[in-house]
Design a protein around this motif. Sequence first.
Motif, PDB file in Angstrom:
ATOM      1  N   ILE A 159       0.835  -1.200   0.000  1.00 51.69           N
ATOM      2  CA  ILE A 159       0.000   0.000   0.000  1.00 51.69           C
ATOM      3  C   ILE A 159       0.873   1.255   0.000  1.00 51.69           C
ATOM      4  CG2 ILE A 159      -1.619   1.359   1.395  1.00 51.69           C
ATOM      5  CD1 ILE A 159      -2.917  -1.365   2.162  1.00 51.69           C
ATOM      6  N   LYS A 160       1.929   1.262   0.792  1.00 55.22           N
ATOM      7  CA  LYS A 160       2.830   2.424   0.821  1.00 55.22           C
ATOM      8  C   LYS A 160       3.508   2.625  -0.536  1.00 55.22           C
ATOM      9  CE  LYS A 160       3.630   2.555   5.757  1.00 55.22           C
ATOM     10  NZ  LYS A 160       4.467   2.163   6.871  1.00 55.22           N
ATOM     11  N   GLU A 161       3.880   1.535  -1.179  1.00 54.25           N
ATOM     12  CA  GLU A 161       4.482   1.617  -2.515  1.00 54.25           C
ATOM     13  C   GLU A 161       3.492   2.221  -3.514  1.00 54.25           C
ATOM     14  OE1 GLU A 161       5.546  -1.590  -5.975  1.00 54.25           O
ATOM     15  OE2 GLU A 161       6.132  -2.118  -3.918  1.00 54.25           O
ATOM     16  N   ILE A 162       2.249   1.761  -3.463  1.00 53.55           N
ATOM     17  CA  ILE A 162       1.222   2.293  -4.367  1.00 53.55           C
ATOM     18  C   ILE A 162       0.910   3.745  -4.028  1.00 53.55           C
ATOM     19  CG2 ILE A 162      -1.195   2.093  -5.115  1.00 53.55           C
ATOM     20  CD1 ILE A 162       0.694   0.010  -6.378  1.00 53.55           C
ATOM     21  N   ASP A 163       0.882   4.085  -2.738  1.00 57.63           N
ATOM     22  CA  ASP A 163       0.662   5.484  -2.343  1.00 57.63           C
ATOM     23  C   ASP A 163       1.694   6.403  -2.995  1.00 57.63           C
ATOM     24  OD1 ASP A 163      -1.659   5.396  -0.783  1.00 57.63           O
ATOM     25  OD2 ASP A 163      -0.563   5.130   1.102  1.00 57.63           O
ATOM     26  N   LEU A 164       2.955   5.974  -3.026  1.00 57.28           N
ATOM     27  CA  LEU A 164       4.015   6.785  -3.659  1.00 57.28           C
ATOM     28  C   LEU A 164       3.794   6.893  -5.164  1.00 57.28           C
ATOM     29  CD1 LEU A 164       7.222   5.574  -1.775  1.00 57.28           C
ATOM     30  CD2 LEU A 164       6.164   7.851  -1.671  1.00 57.28           C
ATOM     31  N   LYS A 165       3.525   5.769  -5.813  1.00 56.98           N
ATOM     32  CA  LYS A 165       3.270   5.779  -7.253  1.00 56.98           C
ATOM     33  C   LYS A 165       2.041   6.631  -7.576  1.00 56.98           C
ATOM     34  CE  LYS A 165       3.925   1.750  -9.523  1.00 56.98           C
ATOM     35  NZ  LYS A 165       3.837   0.277  -9.798  1.00 56.98           N
ATOM     36  N   ALA A 166       1.014   6.507  -6.758  1.00 59.13           N
ATOM     37  CA  ALA A 166      -0.222   7.253  -6.989  1.00 59.13           C
ATOM     38  C   ALA A 166       0.007   8.753  -6.829  1.00 59.13           C
ATOM     39  CB  ALA A 166      -1.311   6.762  -6.031  1.00 59.13           C
ATOM     40  N   ALA A 167       0.783   9.140  -5.836  1.00 59.13           N
ATOM     41  CA  ALA A 167       1.072  10.566  -5.625  1.00 59.13           C
ATOM     42  C   ALA A 167       1.848  11.131  -6.819  1.00 59.13           C
ATOM     43  CB  ALA A 167       1.845  10.768  -4.330  1.00 59.13           C
ATOM     44  N   GLN A 168       2.818  10.371  -7.333  1.00 65.27           N
ATOM     45  CA  GLN A 168       3.580  10.805  -8.510  1.00 65.27           C
ATOM     46  C   GLN A 168       2.662  10.893  -9.730  1.00 65.27           C
ATOM     47  OE1 GLN A 168       6.618   7.788  -8.549  1.00 65.27           O
ATOM     48  NE2 GLN A 168       7.917   8.895  -7.082  1.00 65.27           N
ATOM     49  N   TRP A 169       1.778   9.919  -9.875  1.00 63.92           N
ATOM     50  CA  TRP A 169       0.818   9.904 -10.984  1.00 63.92           C
ATOM     51  C   TRP A 169      -0.081  11.132 -10.923  1.00 63.92           C
ATOM     52  CZ3 TRP A 169      -4.582   8.844 -10.204  1.00 63.92           C
ATOM     53  CH2 TRP A 169      -5.322   8.678 -11.369  1.00 63.92           C
ATOM     54  N   ARG A 170      -0.604  11.441  -9.744  1.00 66.29           N
ATOM     55  CA  ARG A 170      -1.485  12.606  -9.584  1.00 66.29           C
ATOM     56  C   ARG A 170      -0.735  13.899  -9.909  1.00 66.29           C
ATOM     57  NH1 ARG A 170      -6.098  12.841  -5.925  1.00 66.29           N
ATOM     58  NH2 ARG A 170      -7.061  14.827  -6.348  1.00 66.29           N
ATOM     59  N   LEU A 171       0.491  13.994  -9.433  1.00 64.26           N
ATOM     60  CA  LEU A 171       1.307  15.178  -9.711  1.00 64.26           C
ATOM     61  C   LEU A 171       1.540  15.333 -11.212  1.00 64.26           C
ATOM     62  CD1 LEU A 171       2.899  17.553  -8.517  1.00 64.26           C
ATOM     63  CD2 LEU A 171       4.861  16.010  -8.308  1.00 64.26           C
TER      64      LEU A 171
END
Length: 181
Positions: A159-171
């Motif tokens: 989940i933490k790994e996806i949270d990082l990827k998701a934040a980069q994706w949103r940015l």
Amino acid sequence: MRKVEVVKHNPKWREKFQIEAEKINHILGENIITIHHIGSTAIPDIYAKPIIDILVEVKELIKVDERNYLMQSLGYQVMGEFGIIGRRYFWKNNQEGIRTHHVHIFEVNSKQVERHLTFRDYMISHPEDAQKYSELKFSLAQKYPTDIDSYMNCKDSFIKEIDLKAAQWRLSIQQSSRKTI
């Protein structure tokens, strides 16, 4: 000790969310900014615990606290912040004692709201990562059928790994939308 059960996606989860969102809207009314369906039941085609996760953005948390008794009248247990500062958390079981709903309430503009929505939206937009998550959840439920804590702890790094990827994706989406303006 709660049983750990994950099942195939059920299209009726959206309807169950909408029914419960209406009840919550009736209770919290004018304080609500918006209500979101989050968690795995909001992500198509993946295994999920059959528990509807609801995220409510409100103007003021204090007004939520004043209506705890009304949430209890819907069958919810009032849990306070329950480990996350600035949250009001509620859960509900059915008549058999099986968990059916989680409600997470935050004030508008909370970073937690953005994190939950970004995770959900990323997973919907990236079905390959959603399927990896689904497979992980299924295997952990098989490995820990009566140990919810181990099930949750073993999902944490993914989940933490996806949270990082998701934040980069949103940015990246925000940056590309600024370029087109």
